[in-house]
Write a protein that holds these residues in place. Structure first.
Motif, PDB file in Angstrom:
ATOM      1  N   LEU A   1       4.227  -1.292  -9.945  1.00  0.00           N
ATOM      2  CA  LEU A   1       4.483  -2.032  -8.713  1.00  0.00           C
ATOM      3  C   LEU A   1       3.615  -1.435  -7.623  1.00  0.00           C
ATOM      4  O   LEU A   1       3.831  -0.300  -7.182  1.00  0.00           O
ATOM      5  CB  LEU A   1       5.969  -1.957  -8.342  1.00  0.00           C
ATOM      6  CG  LEU A   1       6.877  -2.874  -9.165  1.00  0.00           C
ATOM      7  CD1 LEU A   1       8.305  -2.406  -9.140  1.00  0.00           C
ATOM      8  CD2 LEU A   1       6.778  -4.301  -8.651  1.00  0.00           C
ATOM      9  N   GLU A   2       2.616  -2.195  -7.203  1.00  0.00           N
ATOM     10  CA  GLU A   2       1.596  -1.681  -6.303  1.00  0.00           C
ATOM     11  C   GLU A   2       1.637  -2.365  -4.939  1.00  0.00           C
ATOM     12  O   GLU A   2       1.996  -3.542  -4.842  1.00  0.00           O
ATOM     13  CB  GLU A   2       0.204  -1.904  -6.893  1.00  0.00           C
ATOM     14  CG  GLU A   2      -0.048  -1.172  -8.188  1.00  0.00           C
ATOM     15  CD  GLU A   2      -1.426  -1.476  -8.737  1.00  0.00           C
ATOM     16  OE1 GLU A   2      -2.079  -0.537  -9.228  1.00  0.00           O
ATOM     17  OE2 GLU A   2      -1.859  -2.641  -8.669  1.00  0.00           O
ATOM     18  N   PRO A   3       1.223  -1.630  -3.898  1.00  0.00           N
ATOM     19  CA  PRO A   3       1.116  -2.255  -2.583  1.00  0.00           C
ATOM     20  C   PRO A   3      -0.217  -2.991  -2.423  1.00  0.00           C
ATOM     21  O   PRO A   3      -1.279  -2.402  -2.648  1.00  0.00           O
ATOM     22  CB  PRO A   3       1.218  -1.068  -1.620  1.00  0.00           C
ATOM     23  CG  PRO A   3       0.726   0.114  -2.398  1.00  0.00           C
ATOM     24  CD  PRO A   3       1.009  -0.171  -3.842  1.00  0.00           C
ATOM     25  N   TRP A   4      -0.145  -4.263  -2.082  1.00  0.00           N
ATOM     26  CA  TRP A   4      -1.300  -5.016  -1.624  1.00  0.00           C
ATOM     27  C   TRP A   4      -1.168  -5.166  -0.115  1.00  0.00           C
ATOM     28  O   TRP A   4      -0.093  -4.927   0.449  1.00  0.00           O
ATOM     29  CB  TRP A   4      -1.365  -6.385  -2.300  1.00  0.00           C
ATOM     30  CG  TRP A   4      -1.917  -6.343  -3.706  1.00  0.00           C
ATOM     31  CD1 TRP A   4      -1.683  -5.392  -4.645  1.00  0.00           C
ATOM     32  CD2 TRP A   4      -2.783  -7.310  -4.310  1.00  0.00           C
ATOM     33  NE1 TRP A   4      -2.353  -5.694  -5.808  1.00  0.00           N
ATOM     34  CE2 TRP A   4      -3.033  -6.867  -5.631  1.00  0.00           C
ATOM     35  CE3 TRP A   4      -3.367  -8.494  -3.887  1.00  0.00           C
ATOM     36  CZ2 TRP A   4      -3.851  -7.569  -6.522  1.00  0.00           C
ATOM     37  CZ3 TRP A   4      -4.176  -9.203  -4.766  1.00  0.00           C
ATOM     38  CH2 TRP A   4      -4.412  -8.743  -6.059  1.00  0.00           C
ATOM     39  N   VAL A   5      -2.250  -5.536   0.533  1.00  0.00           N
ATOM     40  CA  VAL A   5      -2.215  -5.628   1.993  1.00  0.00           C
ATOM     41  C   VAL A   5      -2.810  -6.957   2.456  1.00  0.00           C
ATOM     42  O   VAL A   5      -3.681  -7.534   1.799  1.00  0.00           O
ATOM     43  CB  VAL A   5      -2.988  -4.470   2.663  1.00  0.00           C
ATOM     44  CG1 VAL A   5      -2.381  -3.125   2.295  1.00  0.00           C
ATOM     45  CG2 VAL A   5      -4.474  -4.506   2.292  1.00  0.00           C
ATOM     46  N   GLN A   6      -2.308  -7.435   3.594  1.00  0.00           N
ATOM     47  CA  GLN A   6      -2.931  -8.571   4.277  1.00  0.00           C
ATOM     48  C   GLN A   6      -3.092  -8.191   5.745  1.00  0.00           C
ATOM     49  O   GLN A   6      -2.117  -7.867   6.412  1.00  0.00           O
ATOM     50  CB  GLN A   6      -2.117  -9.857   4.152  1.00  0.00           C
ATOM     51  CG  GLN A   6      -2.860 -11.060   4.739  1.00  0.00           C
ATOM     52  CD  GLN A   6      -2.140 -12.369   4.513  1.00  0.00           C
ATOM     53  OE1 GLN A   6      -0.915 -12.428   4.556  1.00  0.00           O
ATOM     54  NE2 GLN A   6      -2.894 -13.445   4.276  1.00  0.00           N
ATOM     55  N   PRO A   7      -4.339  -8.216   6.245  1.00  0.00           N
ATOM     56  CA  PRO A   7      -4.587  -7.787   7.631  1.00  0.00           C
ATOM     57  C   PRO A   7      -3.898  -8.672   8.664  1.00  0.00           C
ATOM     58  O   PRO A   7      -3.701  -9.869   8.460  1.00  0.00           O
ATOM     59  CB  PRO A   7      -6.116  -7.879   7.750  1.00  0.00           C
ATOM     60  CG  PRO A   7      -6.611  -7.783   6.350  1.00  0.00           C
ATOM     61  CD  PRO A   7      -5.585  -8.471   5.514  1.00  0.00           C
TER      62      PRO A   7
END
Length: 579
Positions: free
Chosen positions: A161-167
């Protein structure tokens, strides 16, 4: 590509026999062979009251003589109907929206609301994109979905379970102010597992705190590794209401922050609006305790729940985050624009910052900017990305932002007054995304020969695109409205003429001029149906040219023929709806 699932068992309820036959034919033509039609609601309800009826979807007319659509929805809700509801009616858009909200509030799955006359393409898309209902008990163990508690815990511990990002972009400074952290799971044995699948399972098995803490730890570690690039980037993390209710979660969170010498000031914690649909005293208790810890709070997905705007003054939030659907509906619904304006205005008066999610076009960005929104995020700026990609994206942003915010070298089409009503007339024609028709193709062929141009189109200007009902000399079926010439033409009530696009500052840098198809000349005459311009009859050439007065008169006459056919179409459709 995975094949779409077609609904197998469909019930249609309408007192109009013609509509029943026509809709039944449309439904059967896409593979729904078990279709039952009812011209009265009582008979339909008798079927739906039978155990194991197996009905996947009900297409329901709201204007039944024996039982109103609202009563029908109440009965279906009482029976806990597990399938999908498709609402269709000749009532206005606001009435349809209100009934849709009522059905959803009663726990029914509304697949779509469709204005009469029924658009066959729209109905086809709805039926081919909804999944047949799957009966899942509330206490059903995760193992029945092949994801056990042990497997979930293993995913957390192994870092699957990984963190993705959206600016998140600050509109005034155009700087990348921060990022929202999004959980993603790519499992070696399960493939991609989507958040709407694994988040409820994590909550059910009391593992949501463990996942949130794991993501936070991964984010902090990464941000400190790239401190020179990410030191000023704010972090927003979504919290489950289950986590909010536990003091032990915040003790564990504080320990994670202390281990890495971080403070709450760098974080905003987002709480979805749906979490607030509970006892107000309990909500105030939880949120006030967090504010005393100087924790910044955001109300996420605002506009999807049923919060009263005035409740905002009682809840200690620092930020209001507008849901994507709330922003995008403004183009189709004037009431949405009023509510959106009032929401932003109230938030500002309460000293809250405002974020608009799901921004996908420049027009949406400019709209929310004019309304006073502070921050934006969405596909227009960046799609969600793996966290490792963020430092590279930030380096690219300095160049990218000039393209996204810079002054356009070509002029965008305006939005006509009464746009919601214009779109309603356009869609009532039941013509978008239909097959070619000789009656329209004949007019474009005549125009091509009369004006000696390579391209003639009958263009219909939809919310975000222009779609070509008839086209001669062009392969494309549609283009974006942002770059369309016809978007400008519908703003007038006479011919819209550009004799040399490269000599016109509005269009010299338009992508349709500088790239394919290389437009140099444009003449478009608006098609006025029921008093609104739904599109144009237009001529295009790839070299500059003049358009004589007799040409202007002729294109107007040909446009009148197109309008006459559309008006006849409306009369026929209206007659079928009434009889």
């Amino acid at each position: 590509m995975k094949a779409m699932t077609v609904m197998k068992n469909v019930v249609i309820v309408d007192d109009d026999h013609f509509v029943l036959r026509a809709t039944s034919f449309q439904v059967k033509s896409i593979g729904c062979h078990n279709v039952q039609t009812f011209d009265n609601a009582h008979d339909a309800l008798q079927l739906l009251a039978q155990p194991g009826h197996g009905i996947d979807a009900v297409i329901l007319d709201l204007n039944m003589p024996d039982i109103t659509g609202v009563d029908m929805i109440r009965y279906l809700a009482d029976q806990q109907f597990p399938g999908h509801i498709i609402l269709f009616s000749g009532e206005d858009l606001y009435t349809l929206e209100a009934v849709e909200k009522l059905a959803q509030a009663r726990g029914l799955a509304v697949a779509a609301r469709i204005s009469k006359p029924v658009n066959s393409q729209q109905l086809k898309q709805v039926l081919m994109n909804v999944r047949p209902p799957v009966e899942v008990k509330a206490d059903e163990p995760a193992a029945t979905r092949n994801i056990s508690r042990q497997r979930l815990q293993q995913a957390i511990q192994k870092g699957e379970l990984e963190p993705w990002v959206q600016p998140k972009i600050h509109l005034k400074s155009q700087e990348a102010f921060g990022v929202e952290i999004l959980a993603r799971w790519s499992a070696p044995d399960l493939g991609n597992v989507f958040p709407d699948e694994f988040i409820p399972l994590l909550e059910r098995h009391d593992l949501i705190d463990e996942m949130t803490l794991s993501l936070t730890q991964q984010v902090i570690t990464f941000f400190q590794r790239y401190r020179h690039q990410l030191d000023n980037v704010h972090i927003a993390i979504n919290l489950s209401m289950k986590s909010l209710q536990k003091s032990s979660f915040f003790i564990a969170l504080e320990n994670v922050l202390k281990q890495h010498n971080e403070s709450y000031s760098r974080f905003t914690f987002e709480v979805t609006e749906s979490c607030l649909n509970r006892d107000m005293a309990e909500v105030l208790d939880i949120l006030s305790s967090l504010r005393l810890k100087r924790i910044s709070l955001s109300i996420d997905d605002f506009g999807t729940g049923y919060s009263n705007l005035t409740q905002l003054k009682d809840l200690p939030f620092d930020e209001l985050k507008l849901d994507k659907s709330f922003v995008s509906s403004v183009w189709d619904n004037s009431k949405s624009q009023i509510i959106l304006n009032n929401s932003i205005s109230l938030a500002k008066q309460l000293n809250m910052t405002v974020v608009a999610e799901g921004i996908e076009t420049r027009q949406e960005m400019e709209l929310v900017s004019d309304m006073g929104v502070d921050y934006v995020q969405g596909y227009y700026f960046a799609r969600p990305m793996p966290m490792a990609r963020l430092p590279v994206w930030l380096e690219e942003w300095s160049e990218l932002r000039h393209q996204l915010f810079g002054r356009l070298s070509y002029q965008l089409p305006g939005i006509p007054e009464g746009e919601a009503g214009r779109l309603e007339v356009l869609r009532s024609l039941n013509i978008l995304d239909t097959e070619r028709e000789e009656v329209f193709d004949r007019i474009t062929r005549i125009a091509k020969k009369a004006f000696d141009v390579p391209v003639v189109l009958i263009s219909l200007v939809d919310a975000g695109r222009q779609w070509f009902k008839s086209r001669v000399g062009l392969d494309a079926r549609q283009t974006s409205r942002d770059i369309s010439f016809c978007g400008h033409a519908i703003m007038t009530h006479e011919i819209f003429l550009v004799e040399d696009t490269r000599a016109d500052s509005r269009f010299c840098s338009n992508p349709l001029v500088t790239g394919e198809p290389g437009i140099r000349f444009y003449a478009g005459y608006p098609l006025s149906v029921r008093g609104v311009n739904v599109g144009t009859l237009c001529c295009i050439d790839f070299k500059p040219r003049a358009f004589a007065e007799q040409d202007k008169q002729l294109i107007g006459d040909l446009a009148a023929l197109v309008v006459r056919e559309m008006e006849l179409r409306l009369q026929v459709l209206s007659g079928h709806t009434k009889h």
